[in-house]
Scaffold this motif. Structure first.
Motif, PDB file in Angstrom:
ATOM      1  N   LEU A 173      36.090  44.595  40.009  1.00 48.34           N
ATOM      2  CA  LEU A 173      34.688  45.223  39.552  1.00 48.34           C
ATOM      3  C   LEU A 173      34.395  46.742  39.725  1.00 48.34           C
ATOM      4  N   VAL A 174      34.951  47.117  40.854  1.00 44.79           N
ATOM      5  CA  VAL A 174      35.056  48.633  40.940  1.00 44.79           C
ATOM      6  C   VAL A 174      35.956  49.522  40.305  1.00 44.79           C
ATOM      7  N   PHE A 175      37.195  49.010  40.332  1.00 39.89           N
ATOM      8  CA  PHE A 175      38.248  49.797  39.584  1.00 39.89           C
ATOM      9  C   PHE A 175      38.711  49.535  38.197  1.00 39.89           C
ATOM     10  N   GLY A 176      37.953  48.538  37.902  1.00 42.89           N
ATOM     11  CA  GLY A 176      38.280  48.112  36.405  1.00 42.89           C
ATOM     12  C   GLY A 176      39.562  46.990  36.420  1.00 42.89           C
ATOM     13  N   LEU A 177      39.569  46.181  35.247  1.00 45.38           N
ATOM     14  CA  LEU A 177      40.466  45.209  35.305  1.00 45.38           C
ATOM     15  C   LEU A 177      42.002  45.733  34.957  1.00 45.38           C
ATOM     16  N   ARG A 178      42.248  46.856  34.465  1.00 41.30           N
ATOM     17  CA  ARG A 178      43.383  47.443  33.975  1.00 41.30           C
ATOM     18  C   ARG A 178      43.985  47.555  35.136  1.00 41.30           C
ATOM     19  N   GLU A 179      43.405  48.393  35.924  1.00 39.73           N
ATOM     20  CA  GLU A 179      43.931  48.829  37.411  1.00 39.73           C
ATOM     21  C   GLU A 179      44.283  47.420  38.213  1.00 39.73           C
ATOM     22  N   THR A 180      43.376  46.405  38.068  1.00 43.04           N
ATOM     23  CA  THR A 180      43.882  45.301  38.988  1.00 43.04           C
ATOM     24  C   THR A 180      44.861  44.526  38.465  1.00 43.04           C
ATOM     25  N   ILE A 181      45.128  44.440  37.039  1.00 44.54           N
ATOM     26  CA  ILE A 181      46.016  43.860  36.311  1.00 44.54           C
ATOM     27  C   ILE A 181      47.341  44.510  36.669  1.00 44.54           C
ATOM     28  N   ALA A 182      47.376  45.798  36.786  1.00 46.03           N
ATOM     29  CA  ALA A 182      48.576  46.689  37.154  1.00 46.03           C
ATOM     30  C   ALA A 182      49.070  46.199  38.819  1.00 46.03           C
ATOM     31  N   ALA A 183      47.977  45.743  39.478  1.00 49.38           N
ATOM     32  CA  ALA A 183      48.475  45.497  40.698  1.00 49.38           C
ATOM     33  C   ALA A 183      48.777  44.084  41.317  1.00 49.38           C
ATOM     34  N   VAL A 184      47.935  43.330  40.362  1.00 47.65           N
ATOM     35  CA  VAL A 184      48.065  41.791  40.204  1.00 47.65           C
ATOM     36  C   VAL A 184      48.358  41.127  39.016  1.00 47.65           C
ATOM     37  N   PRO A 185      49.583  41.203  38.488  1.00 46.02           N
ATOM     38  CA  PRO A 185      49.669  41.053  36.924  1.00 46.02           C
ATOM     39  C   PRO A 185      49.393  39.412  36.664  1.00 46.02           C
ATOM     40  N   VAL A 186      48.961  39.422  35.333  1.00 47.93           N
ATOM     41  CA  VAL A 186      48.516  37.875  34.847  1.00 47.93           C
ATOM     42  C   VAL A 186      49.300  37.009  35.333  1.00 47.93           C
ATOM     43  N   LYS A 187      50.662  37.251  34.856  1.00 43.44           N
ATOM     44  CA  LYS A 187      51.701  36.166  34.775  1.00 43.44           C
ATOM     45  C   LYS A 187      52.007  36.060  36.129  1.00 43.44           C
ATOM     46  N   ALA A 188      52.047  36.929  37.073  1.00 45.93           N
ATOM     47  CA  ALA A 188      52.322  36.695  38.574  1.00 45.93           C
ATOM     48  C   ALA A 188      51.314  35.795  39.199  1.00 45.93           C
ATOM     49  N   ALA A 189      49.891  35.956  38.770  1.00 38.85           N
ATOM     50  CA  ALA A 189      48.836  35.077  39.252  1.00 38.85           C
ATOM     51  C   ALA A 189      49.173  33.681  38.850  1.00 38.85           C
ATOM     52  N   ARG A 190      49.451  33.561  37.377  1.00 36.56           N
ATOM     53  CA  ARG A 190      49.624  32.192  37.137  1.00 36.56           C
ATOM     54  C   ARG A 190      50.821  31.372  37.657  1.00 36.56           C
ATOM     55  N   SER A 191      51.804  32.294  37.859  1.00 30.60           N
ATOM     56  CA  SER A 191      52.959  31.509  38.688  1.00 30.60           C
ATOM     57  C   SER A 191      52.901  31.233  39.989  1.00 30.60           C
ATOM     58  N   VAL A 192      52.138  32.203  40.799  1.00 24.29           N
ATOM     59  CA  VAL A 192      51.751  31.930  42.179  1.00 24.29           C
ATOM     60  C   VAL A 192      50.833  30.394  42.233  1.00 24.29           C
ATOM     61  N   ALA A 193      49.919  30.363  41.206  1.00 27.75           N
ATOM     62  CA  ALA A 193      49.242  28.942  41.327  1.00 27.75           C
ATOM     63  C   ALA A 193      50.167  27.953  41.308  1.00 27.75           C
ATOM     64  N   ALA A 194      51.116  27.946  40.385  1.00 33.98           N
ATOM     65  CA  ALA A 194      51.897  26.724  40.267  1.00 33.98           C
ATOM     66  C   ALA A 194      52.737  26.660  41.463  1.00 33.98           C
ATOM     67  N   LEU A 195      53.383  27.839  41.945  1.00 33.17           N
ATOM     68  CA  LEU A 195      54.086  27.815  43.224  1.00 33.17           C
ATOM     69  C   LEU A 195      53.434  27.009  44.427  1.00 33.17           C
ATOM     70  N   GLY A 196      52.055  27.609  44.570  1.00 31.94           N
ATOM     71  CA  GLY A 196      51.339  26.844  45.590  1.00 31.94           C
ATOM     72  C   GLY A 196      51.365  25.381  45.591  1.00 31.94           C
ATOM     73  N   VAL A 197      51.261  24.738  44.442  1.00 32.64           N
ATOM     74  CA  VAL A 197      51.321  23.309  44.329  1.00 32.64           C
ATOM     75  C   VAL A 197      52.501  22.857  44.485  1.00 32.64           C
ATOM     76  N   MET A 198      53.462  23.333  43.958  1.00 31.47           N
ATOM     77  CA  MET A 198      54.722  23.099  44.408  1.00 31.47           C
ATOM     78  C   MET A 198      55.201  23.007  45.926  1.00 31.47           C
ATOM     79  N   LEU A 199      54.863  24.123  46.611  1.00 26.78           N
ATOM     80  CA  LEU A 199      55.067  24.211  47.945  1.00 26.78           C
ATOM     81  C   LEU A 199      54.250  22.782  48.762  1.00 26.78           C
ATOM     82  N   TYR A 200      52.943  22.590  48.576  1.00 28.11           N
ATOM     83  CA  TYR A 200      52.551  21.505  48.775  1.00 28.11           C
ATOM     84  C   TYR A 200      53.290  20.117  48.673  1.00 28.11           C
TER      85      TYR A 200
END
Lengths: 507, 354, 99, 162, 151, 124
Positions: free
Chosen positions: B244-271
């Motif tokens: 919200l403060v620094f903009g979506l572009r900066e955020t995606i640079a720090a937390v890439p879209v693909k990484a977020a999606r993959s980590v979600a799947a990894l979490g379920v897999m870990l469980y």
């Protein structure tokens, strides 16, 4: 015995955990599919995991046949403390049906998705599909009322998104998906509130335990309210007659793969859970239960069977026609269940399987046409029988089964429903079955006539035969419809055992 | 006779519930969507306060972060992308729903009289399974927070399902909104100038504290209120605040879209993976007592949790720790994915395409 | 007893805030009410935590303060930028000088 | 580097304020949590003097104390207006210039204005602030100078040298 | 206490439930319907939690600090109450519904996200989120189909 | 001693809550959003400070007091920032005040008082 004997021989280590593996395999597969690099690999994962799940379901069926009811205590905690999976004959029948349909759909998706969903979305789409499969499997295997809600929601949330993905072909998929979401969520929440009432009255969430404790409670308005909520909630999910508004749009708008899978399993899983509550949890001798079955369920189901058949006749789009037909056929199934006799319930289960096979095949065939031809209206299909004979003939077989032509599974199903109704001295039901079947014949006849005997519209796009990857699962389903129409030993024995299991708990 | 605190709690119960009812009616009455959203946010706050009074600390926590936080932001994103107020509804169209609501409500109130009295300790709900958990958690599972024990161990399968539900939602949102026009990723036009130094500084100071707080909530779930879901949402809120403060572009640079999606799947897999490990070691799915072989268990220092003499269930302890980690991964990355979905879409780009 | 009085005062303040949130008239008034309501809830939670002698209320109070802030910023962006994606500065890469 | 160390220290202190647990497991978790938080902050590139002014903690604490006194001294004024006659207020917008050079200094000053009764910072652009005041007569630009001086002094190290 | 007070929670829950349902079915705006749905779902949460409350109970956290407070609370009750319903001298509220509602809240936000995502797509495809207008356009779609393919 | 602290702490909590209440009354009574922001944000921070301080006195030197301090720091950091964000949103979107025309007093205006006086007047 059955031709599946060879497959029963899964390693004992796996069989011991088969109830949970059936559910977990597509679930883990979904994560893997979401992580996979491309469309192709996600398809392979989809096929492999559903195949594995089906194998485990078959092994489980063997185990149930040998051992009777299997209780699997998750986390090692005995019920009612922990969540238990309860696998009896009816549950395993449903699991077989769902995982088999899951596999068929997965194979089919290899080609079908290409024309309907953008390529970069395939991995997510496959993941969503696997989550749906897993959700429905969990729903039928669990023995815990609240756990059932969780699985209901897993499958539903996956489904909403998948239905909405049909927007690429027809933007009406989007409002349809939204309506489905609203109805589905209202239904699920009603179910949760109903379970809450039952929990408040009994203190337990395990369905079997609930049943035992409800017997002692007698006439309690809270229990009745809970039951009413559960019926209304699951009724919305099962597209029971006045709550069916979401279904035609959703089935018509969804990508074919989703229509196939939903038509074969979604409403059936909800009906299964509803029946589980009606027969297993509530004391059936209570006036309330009887009143529900004979006074509410049967008339509504009959109304569905007739009204929606008429709507199907007047539908212009073929998919919509089949969707209305689904509601009508759900009416048939529910009529069978409402008899609450061994013959009636068995016929209901049998017809459920029959309907899953034929409706899935019919939607698959429509999808096969859609690959080469953007056809929606009935008139678009004119003369397609000559251009794509393999898929059209498969469609015709499924349609014949739907209409109840002898030597198909649909015929046997309807026949046993009528027999059961006669046995229970419900003559009016026989009349409903007869009228419903006639109406079915009318709309099925219209489609088949158009496909084979109408000349194609001049200048309309030409259809091409579908690729083998699509024809194979299509013909497996159509073939099964015929085979089981000739030799119904396997489904009939499953249905009989299932009915016995459902009614067994009733006094 | 009951004492002061008990009376106080009863009074708070009534007052807060009345506030909830009033807010609910106000939501029904308003035709302005933003007002409805704000009122829902207030509703969440009140309901969380009520939940605290009802002793449901964990639920209150969740309601606060999910209801007042995540839901509000998602709703805001949605009305930005739909742009419109509600049309005036003809009163005749309201008659049927109103009648339906009133009739059902009346029946329900009648039915609820069959329920046990409020606060009754000997009602079936409170005296049967619920009580069994309270009595046995200490010796069977371990955590001081019984809710955590039930959530992660006794009913761990439900929680797996819940994680999958959230995963499915992220999948769904990504499927629908994740591949759209990302025109808003362009930097803000220069003429905007820099008006927000206060927010920027506040956000910069807060973000590390928020993430730290998320981890605190995550790792103290067995001692007090909170746990992986709450922590996951808080962690995601830190990312959202940055966005919200620094903009979506900066955020995606720090937390890439693909990484977020993959980590979600990894979490379920870990469980699910923890469940499978238990199975491989000879227990049931998710039976954490079988998580470690005895040799491994012997290697765990006895004073790990302070008191070496206390009896410990290391399998349960670490099982819960790991599955909660899975939940954290999935929940946080899914909420971020959902935020990306809504924030990253642009209605203007969509309209320009037409 | 004093804590109970404090609780009552906060509850009344909350009710007044709800009134402002419902009445408006402008959206900013509603946001203000919602935001201020959040702060009052934080205090309410802290106070009733002590009233009932349950310290874990404080964790929840803390999270409220945090959520409240983030939501207000989201609302601010809603009005000023009509987008959640825009950065608040022309360039976020620009950093403060070191001392 | 100063900022990084400051942040690590501050987060460690915050962790123990929150947790209060000292068993081995929690020490490990504390280390993990602090490191993860710092890592996330580093990914976000927000480890600078704005996010971690902890090396100036003494000055900031002193300033906070001064500010608190100011706040308490003058809360009364606003409360009187709340209960007073309906239109006993005369709002105005004031434009100010701040001496603070860093973001931190500006933010501190702006926040202090908001915290003191009767004035709210509406906008900060460059070194100019727009302040909305409840009572016009109390809000001449000059009346903020002491606060500006102190805020800048607390936040900006270079300020003193000028 | 009167029947009304002992069942006050259920009555409040039912009113909220009905308000939510009313919004869902009376509103034509898709976003508003999602808000109604959220309200409806939250009523289920209120219902479960009301079931779980035990008079004089404390949160089901068995830490020392919580237990002391719990003892103080329990001591306010009539003698014998704690002995009968307490565990180690403390009365706890029921943890099970809390767990269930945690799940339900998460399911609720998941549904909300997916529903709103669909609504956003609807807006992009139809230019509106009002059900009436969408239905009108859909009918035109169906009719257009007919015309397009008519011989 | 602790007993006295309890009473003082409780008194502070009551004063804090009264302050908040007055602020709420102000939010109801003031004519437009800009003036309401004053009423809300000030009394929120003031009320929070007093109430949390009171609670701190009640709990004495315990871990909870640290948490209270944490909450206080949070509130003091976020409330003014949020008030600023809100005022900025309203101002930036051109929301008009009900009373007190937005006549901006420029900073270059001649000084009315010398700095020493300003020191005092700013704090009233």
């Amino acid at each position: 015995m059955t031709p599946f004997d060879a497959l029963y021989a899964a390693p004992a280590a796996l069989t011991a955990h088969a109830p949970v593996i059936v559910i977990a395999a597509p679930l883990v597969g979904a994560c893997a599919a979401a992580l996979s690099p491309g469309a192709r690999s996600s398809w392979v994962i989809s096929v492999l995991t559903t195949a594995f799940s089906l194998w485990m379901a078959i092994a489980l069926a063997g185990e149930v046949a040998r051992e009777g009811v299997i209780d699997y205590a998750l986390g090692g905690f005995p019920s009612p403390m922990g969540i238990a999976l309860k696998v009896d004959a009816i549950a395993v029948t449903m699991a077989l049906l769902i995982s088999a349909m899951g596999l068929m759909g997965a194979i089919y998706s290899g080609h079908a998705l290409l024309s309907e969903v953008r390529a970069e979305k395939h991995t997510l789409f496959q993941a969503g599909y696997l989550l749906c499969v897993s959700g429905y499997l969990g729903l039928v295997l669990t023995g815990d009322a609240f756990n059932a809600f969780v699985f209901l929601e897993i499958s539903s949330i996956g489904t909403y998104a998948l239905v909405a993905a049909g927007e690429r072909r027809d933007r009406r998929a989007l409002p349809a998906a939204f309506n489905y979401l609203i109805m589905g969520t209202v239904g699920a929440t009603l179910y949760v509130i109903g379970v809450g009432f039952l929990y408040g009255a009994t203190g337990t969430l395990n369905m079997a335990d609930m049943g035992v404790r409800l017997v002692t409670l007698g006439d309690n308005p809270a229990v009745q309210a809970g039951f009413a909520f559960i019926v209304a909630g699951l009724g919305a999910k099962a597209a029971m007659f006045p709550l069916h508004g979401w279904l035609p749009g959703a089935y018509a708008g969804a990508p074919t793969l989703v229509s196939v899978f939903l038509a074969a399993t979604a409403t059936k899983a909800a009906i299964y859970l509803l029946m589980r509550f009606t027969f297993d949890v509530f004391p059936l001798d209570a006036d309330f239960g009887r009143l529900f079955l004979h006074g509410i369920l049967a008339p509504l189901a009959a109304a569905a069977a007739i009204v929606c058949s008429v709507q199907a006749i007047f539908a212009r789009e073929v998919r919509r026609m089949l969707a209305f037909s689904s509601i009508a056929q759900v009416g048939f199934i529910l009529l069978g269940f409402s008899l609450a006799t061994q013959a009636g319930v068995s016929a209901g289960v049998f017809y459920m399987v029959a309907h899953a096979l034929m409706k899935a095949a019919a939607f698959m065939a429509l999808g096969a046409f859609a690959i080469s031809l953007k056809a929606r209206l009935l008139s678009d299909f004119a003369g397609i029988g000559r251009e794509a004979p393999w898929s059209t003939v498969a469609f015709a077989v499924a349609a014949a089964s739907l209409a109840g032509v002898p030597l198909t599974m649909g015929f046997l199903g309807k026949w046993s429903l009528i027999e059961a109704a006669l046995q229970a001295r419900q003559a009016w039901m026989v009349v409903v079955f007869a009228i419903g079947s006639l109406l079915t014949l009318v709309y099925v006849g219209r489609i088949v006539e158009t496909m084979f005997f109408r000349a194609p519209t001049p200048g309309a796009p030409r259809a091409k035969e579908a690729p083998v990857g699509v024809l194979a699962p299509l013909w497996v389903l159509a073939g099964l419809s015929v085979w089981f129409g000739v030799d119904a030993t396997l489904p009939a024995s499953l249905a009989d055992a299932g009915a016995a299991a459902l009614l067994g708990a009733a006094p | 006779m009951t004492g002061f605190a008990v009376e106080m709690s009863a009074a708070l119960n009534v007052v807060l519930l009345l506030m909830l009812v009033a807010i609910g009616l106000a939501v029904a009455h308003t035709r302005n969507l933003l007002t409805a959203i704000l009122l829902m946010s207030v509703y969440s706050l009140v309901s969380a306060a009520w939940l605290m009074v009802m002793d449901a600390a964990d639920v209150a926590f969740t309601e606060a972060v999910v209801g007042a936080g995540a839901s509000t932001i998602i709703l805001l994103g949605a009305i930005l992308l739909t742009r419109g107020a509600t049309a005036r509804v003809d009163w005749r169209a309201m008659v049927a729903p109103a009648l339906l609501a009133v009739i059902t409500g009346g029946l329900l109130i009648y039915a609820s009289l069959g329920l046990p009295e409020f606060g009754d300790p000997s009602s079936p709900a409170n005296a049967y399974v619920g009580r069994m958990y309270l009595e046995r958690t200490g010796e069977e599972v371990g955590p001081h927070n019984v809710v955590t024990a039930v959530l992660a161990s006794y009913r761990g399968f439900d929680t797996l399902g819940e994680t999958v539900v959230i995963f499915a939602a992220g999948l769904g949102v990504a499927l629908m909104l994740g591949f759209g026009p990302r025109a808003t990723l362009a930097p803000a036009p220069e003429k905007m100038g820099d008006h927000h130094v206060v927010l920027r500084v506040a956000a910069k100071m807060l973000i590390p504290l928020i993430t730290l707080y998320a981890f605190y909530v995550q790792f103290h779930g067995d001692l007090g209120a909170g746990g992986a879901f709450q922590a996951g949402v808080i962690l995601a809120v830190a990312v959202i605040l940055y966005g919200l403060v620094f903009g979506l572009r900066e955020t995606i640079a720090a937390v890439p879209v693909k990484a977020a999606r993959s980590v979600a799947a990894l979490g379920v897999m870990l469980y699910a993976g923890i469940g499978v490990i238990c199975m491989v070691n000879g227990g049931a799915f998710l039976d954490y007592d079988y998580l470690f072989s005895p040799q491994v268990e012997a290697m765990i220092p006895a004073n790990l949790l302070g008191d070496p003499h206390e009896e410990h269930h290391w399998g349960q302890h670490f099982g819960i720790l790991f599955v909660e980690l899975g939940v954290l991964l999935t929940v946080s990355s899914t909420i971020v994915t959902i935020f990306y979905g809504f924030a990253g879409r642009s209605i203007d780009a969509e309209e320009a395409k037409r | 007893m004093l804590l109970a009085a404090g609780t009552a005062g906060l509850l009344v303040a909350m009710v007044l805030m709800i009134a402002r949130a419902v009445m408006g008239p402008s959206q900013y008034d509603r946001i203000l009410a919602a935001n201020s309501f959040g702060t009052k809830t934080v205090l309410l939670l802290a106070v009733i935590g002590y009233l009932f002698g349950r310290p874990h209320f404080l964790d929840v109070a803390l999270v409220y303060a945090l959520i409240n802030f983030v939501v207000t910023i989201a609302l601010m962006k809603f009005f000023r930028y009509r987008s959640l994606a825009q950065p608040l500065t022309a360039s976020a890469g620009e950093r403060a000088p070191h001392d | 580097m100063t900022y990084l160390l400051g942040l690590v220290m501050a987060l460690t202190v915050a962790w123990f304020a929150l947790s209060g647990q000292t068993a081995p497991q929690f020490l490990v978790l504390a280390a993990v949590s602090v490191l993860l938080s710092v890592w996330i902050a580093a990914r976000f590139k927000i480890i600078d003097r704005d996010s971690s002014p902890y090396h100036r903690a003494p000055q900031l604490t002193l300033y906070t104390g001064w500010l608190l006194v100011e706040i308490v001294k003058s809360n009364v004024a606003v409360i009187a207006r709340v209960w007073g006659p309906r239109h006993d207020i005369d709002p105005a917008m004031v434009s100010l210039r701040t001496n603070a050079t860093t973001d931190l200094g500006k933010a501190l000053f702006a926040n202090s204005i908001t915290l003191t009764p009767g004035t709210v910072t509406v906008d900060v652009e460059g070194d100019r602030l727009k302040v909305h005041a409840l009572m016009r007569e109390k809000a001449s630009p000059a009346s903020f100078e002491a606060m500006d001086r102190r805020a800048a002094g607390a936040a900006d190290a270079r300020k003193r040298e000028r | 206490m009167s029947e009304f007070l002992t069942h006050f929670n259920y009555i409040a829950v039912v009113i909220i439930m009905m308000t939510g349902l009313f919004i869902v079915f009376s509103s034509g705006n898709l976003i508003k319907r999602m808000i109604g749905l959220a309200l409806f779902q939250s009523s289920a949460a209120l219902f479960y939690i009301s079931l779980a409350k035990v008079t004089g109970g404390t949160a089901p956290i068995t830490l020392e600090a919580a237990s002391e407070a719990g003892r103080a609370l329990a001591a306010e009750q009539v003698p014998g109450y704690v002995a009968q319903h307490g565990i180690d001298g403390v009365v706890y509220s029921n943890p099970l519904p809390h767990v269930l509602i945690l799940t339900a809240i998460v399911v609720g936000v998941a549904t909300l996200a997916v529903g709103l995502a669909i609504a956003v797509r609807v807006r992009e495809a139809y230019g509106t989120v009002e059900a009436d207008e969408i239905n009108a356009v859909s009918r035109i779609d169906a009719a257009g189909l007919q015309a397009e393919h008519a011989p | 001693m602790t007993e006295a602290l309890h009473w003082i702490g409780g008194g502070l909590v009551v004063i804090g809550s009264l302050l908040t209440l007055f602020g709420a009354v102000g939010v109801l009574r003031f004519p437009d959003v800009y003036t309401r922001i004053h009423a809300a944000s000030l009394t929120d921070t003031g009320g929070a400070t007093l109430a949390l301080l009171g609670l701190g006195l009640i709990s004495g030197l315990t871990p909870e007091t640290l948490k209270l301090a944490f909450i206080w720091a949070f509130v003091m950091l976020t409330t003014p920032a949020a008030a600023n964000a809100l005022a900025n949103a309203a101002y930036g979107s051109g929301h008009k005040p009900r009373i007190g025309a937005f006549q901006i007093i420029p900073s270059d205006a001649p000084r009315e008082t010398d700095p020493e006086d300003a020191d005092r007047s700013s704090s009233q």
